[in-house]
Design an enzyme around this catalytic site. Structure first.
Site, PDB file in Angstrom:
ATOM      1  N   HIS A   1       0.819  -1.214   0.000  1.00 12.70           N
ATOM      2  CA  HIS A   1       0.000   0.000   0.000  1.00 12.70           C
ATOM      3  C   HIS A   1       0.856   1.270   0.000  1.00 12.70           C
ATOM      4  CE1 HIS A   1      -4.178   0.772  -0.140  1.00 12.70           C
ATOM      5  NE2 HIS A   1      -4.407   1.075   1.113  1.00 12.70           N
TER       6      HIS A   1
ATOM      7  N   ASN B   1      -6.799   6.486   3.539  1.00 14.37           N
ATOM      8  CA  ASN B   1      -8.221   6.742   3.279  1.00 14.37           C
ATOM      9  C   ASN B   1      -8.616   8.210   3.353  1.00 14.37           C
ATOM     10  OD1 ASN B   1      -8.181   3.990   3.163  1.00 14.37           O
ATOM     11  ND2 ASN B   1      -9.559   3.675   4.882  1.00 14.37           N
TER      12      ASN B   1
ATOM     13  N   ASP C   1      -0.741   2.158  -5.374  1.00  9.13           N
ATOM     14  CA  ASP C   1      -0.782   0.727  -5.649  1.00  9.13           C
ATOM     15  C   ASP C   1      -2.069   0.337  -6.370  1.00  9.13           C
ATOM     16  OD1 ASP C   1      -1.860   1.432  -2.927  1.00  9.13           O
ATOM     17  OD2 ASP C   1      -2.584  -0.628  -3.030  1.00  9.13           O
TER      18      ASP C   1
ATOM     19  N   ASN D   1      -9.284   3.368  -1.752  1.00  4.79           N
ATOM     20  CA  ASN D   1      -9.795   4.381  -0.830  1.00  4.79           C
ATOM     21  C   ASN D   1      -9.015   5.697  -0.861  1.00  4.79           C
ATOM     22  OD1 ASN D   1     -11.963   2.840   0.052  1.00  4.79           O
ATOM     23  ND2 ASN D   1     -10.725   1.812   1.593  1.00  4.79           N
TER      24      ASN D   1
END
Length: 187
Positions: free
Chosen positions: A19, A66, A91, A112
């Protein structure tokens, strides 16, 4: 002024996870330009780099993935950066490990961090470099997978993807993003 944004999560537990590939690309650019991200504003770390092509920022939002848009939009407003003058690196589960896909617009595709960017920018039209991290193996949940580190056989592919993503960002400083897309897509 242009802005290169790498998405990720702050803190040691998240370093070099799937991530955080956006952070890894920003780190590579920071090294190339010998310009550490040592300034803070709007819940983000950044540096300003002066080049013959003009000024640009390297940015890592520290809001956690997020909420990335909460950092980026105020920073864009403060530095007077237009949507067409940003590139966001993140990613992508739908691409094979190490593959790149560059786009000028599109949906969040379930990401997100990009959902937050779209929500705060009010548009889906901004430059992106998506870096493939592949899908999780059967039985593994997506959050656990994206917060995991790369396997030893994946690391060379990811190091190459980080290099190519940073190269694409450098080319973008003096070329239209469409040209960068034509050169680096599928790399």
């Amino acid at each position: 002024m242009k802005m290169i944004i790498g998405l990720g999560n702050p803190g040691k537990p998240y370093e070099h996870t799937r991530h955080n590939i956006g952070f890894d690309v920003i780190d590579e650019l920071s090294k190339r330009f010998n310009s550490p991200l040592n300034q803070m504003k709007f819940k983000g770390m950044y540096t300003i780099i002066h080049r013959p092509e003009g000024k640009f920022l390297l940015v890592k939002p520290l809001t956690y993935m997020n909420l990335s848009g909460e950092c980026i939009v105020p920073m864009m407003n403060y530095f007077d950066v237009a949507e067409e003058d940003i590139v966001v690196i993140y990613d992508d589960l739908d691409l094979a490990v190490g593959k790149l896909r560059l786009r000028q617009k599109g949906s969040a595709g379930g990401h997100n961090g990009i959902k937050s960017m779209i929500q705060h920018l009010g548009t889906q039209e901004f430059n992106r470099i998506r870096v493939g991290v592949d899908r999780p193996p059967a039985g593994m949940k997506v959050p656990d997978y994206v917060l995991s580190r790369f396997k030893s056989d994946e690391k060379p592919l990811m190091n190459e993807a980080i290099t190519k993503s940073a190269d694409a960002c450098e080319v973008w400083l003096s070329s239209p993003f469409l040209e960068v897309m034509n050169r680096f897509n599928g790399a």
